[in-house]
Design a protein around this motif. Structure first.
Motif, short mmCIF file in Angstrom:
data_model
loop_
_atom_site.label_atom_id
_atom_site.label_comp_id
_atom_site.label_asym_id
_atom_site.label_seq_id
_atom_site.Cartn_x
_atom_site.Cartn_y
_atom_site.Cartn_z
N PHE A 138 0.82 -1.21 0.00
CA PHE A 138 0.00 0.00 0.00
C PHE A 138 0.86 1.27 0.00
CE2 PHE A 138 -2.99 3.00 2.32
CZ PHE A 138 -3.79 3.21 1.22
N LEU A 139 1.92 1.29 0.79
CA LEU A 139 2.73 2.50 0.87
C LEU A 139 3.41 2.80 -0.47
CD1 LEU A 139 4.31 2.19 4.43
CD2 LEU A 139 2.38 3.60 3.69
N GLU A 140 3.74 1.76 -1.23
CA GLU A 140 4.32 1.99 -2.56
C GLU A 140 3.27 2.53 -3.52
OE1 GLU A 140 6.22 -1.60 -3.83
OE2 GLU A 140 7.85 -1.43 -2.35
N VAL A 141 2.03 2.04 -3.39
CA VAL A 141 0.94 2.57 -4.20
C VAL A 141 0.73 4.05 -3.88
CG1 VAL A 141 -1.53 2.39 -4.72
CG2 VAL A 141 -0.17 0.31 -4.39
N LEU A 142 0.78 4.38 -2.58
CA LEU A 142 0.60 5.78 -2.16
C LEU A 142 1.71 6.66 -2.72
CD1 LEU A 142 -0.49 5.99 1.59
CD2 LEU A 142 -1.82 6.51 -0.45
N GLU A 143 2.95 6.18 -2.67
CA GLU A 143 4.07 6.97 -3.19
C GLU A 143 3.85 7.31 -4.66
OE1 GLU A 143 6.63 8.30 -1.75
OE2 GLU A 143 6.86 7.30 0.19
N HIS A 144 3.17 6.41 -5.38
CA HIS A 144 2.93 6.59 -6.81
C HIS A 144 1.73 7.51 -7.08
CE1 HIS A 144 2.52 5.84 -11.01
NE2 HIS A 144 1.45 5.08 -10.89
N LEU A 145 0.64 7.33 -6.31
CA LEU A 145 -0.61 8.01 -6.62
C LEU A 145 -0.91 9.20 -5.71
CD1 LEU A 145 -3.05 4.98 -7.21
CD2 LEU A 145 -1.91 6.39 -8.93
N GLY A 146 -0.35 9.19 -4.49
CA GLY A 146 -0.73 10.20 -3.51
C GLY A 146 -0.01 11.53 -3.68
N LYS A 147 -0.61 12.54 -3.13
CA LYS A 147 0.00 13.88 -3.08
C LYS A 147 0.19 14.28 -1.63
CE LYS A 147 -2.10 15.58 -7.37
NZ LYS A 147 -0.86 15.96 -8.05
#
Length: 341
Positions: A138-147
């Motif tokens: 999840f944290l890798e997904v956040l690094e990619h999609l999150g602001k």
């Protein structure tokens, strides 16, 4: 005391919208707790105000890129989700917009379906419980999609997300940066350590409650938000050694201060501790550990300016803030710093 006792006039143009080019070239105001004397310096001069045998305590929490922009399903209407607290089993407590269209059962999509979610509950105060579905970590997904969830008073888009992280950030979990630490560079920390100042770390995950205004007239009627914090045995031992040898314990930021003051015993000694804190520090509080504070300039009528006033005196602090306005210091998260001792 009244909340209005902690008000001051701030021209909007002094609210820093972007980080300064080099972290440690920000300005540094020094304030004497005893006399109220103010001096003007730059942050790279901080070592001049530290002594061998002191210890410097920093918050190593790292900001989550916790702001997700996506679409509601079906139909594709825009939505925004801000992660607040990990409730386990892929469920997070979140702020959502538009709230009136995101009740239990609402389905969401981010990054063309790379991340999907469903609102599975609502909690007191209007926050939502959101269950996420994704492949991988999840944290890798956040690094990619999150602001980055920048504070509401910052209107500019942040060009380099690392500028809203301290150079020593390590433990992911904050919804906002521990901004007093944004001024440090690795070289400056090495210089401080080389002069015989101990450097230790705590973790406090900063919540969005840090930006919540105090709405009650009496400051004692305010309900303080809770945040999770940790102090390791290594850092506790450093603080105990420093105090035993006559050195000062200097906190970088109100978050480090609140962590230490939460877990310190009445005699100021520390042991490894972890848990939630809602400590509320305002004038009249007796500090058990902290001897000095590095901090930014805080919002009027906030719990943060109350904490600083508890340490250095309300009149001294408000006089210093008036001086900072006259001298056109930069205020708030990307602004300049103070050293109070």
């Amino acid at each position: 005391m009244k909340t209005s006792d902690f008000n001051y006039d701030l021209p909007p143009e002094l609210i820093a919208q972007t980080p300064i080019e080099k972290r440690d070239t920000s300005r540094l105001m020094t304030l004497s707790r005893c006399t109220g004397k103010v001096e003007h310096h730059h942050f790279y001069e901080l070592p001049d105000f530290l002594r061998p045998g002191d210890c410097l305590i920093l918050n190593d929490s790292r900001v989550l890129p916790a702001r997700l922009l996506g679409q509601r399903l079906p139909g594709g209407g825009a939505c925004e989700v801000l992660l607040l607290i990990d409730r386990g089993e892929k469920v997070w407590e979140c702020l959502v917009r538009p709230g009136r269209k995101m009740h239990t059962g609402a389905k969401l999509s981010f990054g063309n379906g790379e991340l999907t979610a469903e609102v599975v509950g609502e909690v007191e105060g209007g926050n939502r419980l959101v269950r996420f579905d994704y492949e991988g970590i999840f944290l890798e997904v956040l690094e990619h999609l999150g602001k980055m969830p920048l504070p509401p008073y910052i209107k500019e888009e942040l060009q380099d997300q690392e500028r809203y992280q301290t150079v020593y950030s390590k433990v992911l979990g904050s919804a906002a940066a521990p901004t007093a630490g944004l001024h440090f560079t690795k070289d400056l920390l090495e210089k401080i350590s080389a002069m015989g100042v101990g450097v230790g770390y705590v973790t406090l995950h900063v919540g969005l409650g840090t930006f919540r205004p105090v709405k009650e007239d009496e400051i004692t009627d305010h309900a303080m938000h809770s945040e999770y914090c940790v102090i390791s045995q290594e850092t506790a031992d450093l603080i105990n050694r420093t105090r035993e040898s006559g050195g000062r314990c200097i906190c970088v930021g109100t978050t480090s201060c609140r962590t230490l003051e939460t877990w310190a015993k009445e005699d100021g000694t520390m042991t490894a501790s972890a848990g939630w804190t809602n400590i509320y520090i305002y004038p009249g509080y007796r500090f058990k550990v902290m001897d000095g504070l590095v901090t930014n300039f805080h919002l009027p009528e906030s719990t943060l300016i109350m904490l600083v006033s508890a340490f250095a005196g309300r009149e001294h602090v408000l006089d210093a803030y008036q001086e900072a306005v006259r001298e056109k210091y930069r205020f708030f998260s990307f602004g300049d710093a103070m050293f109070l001792s």
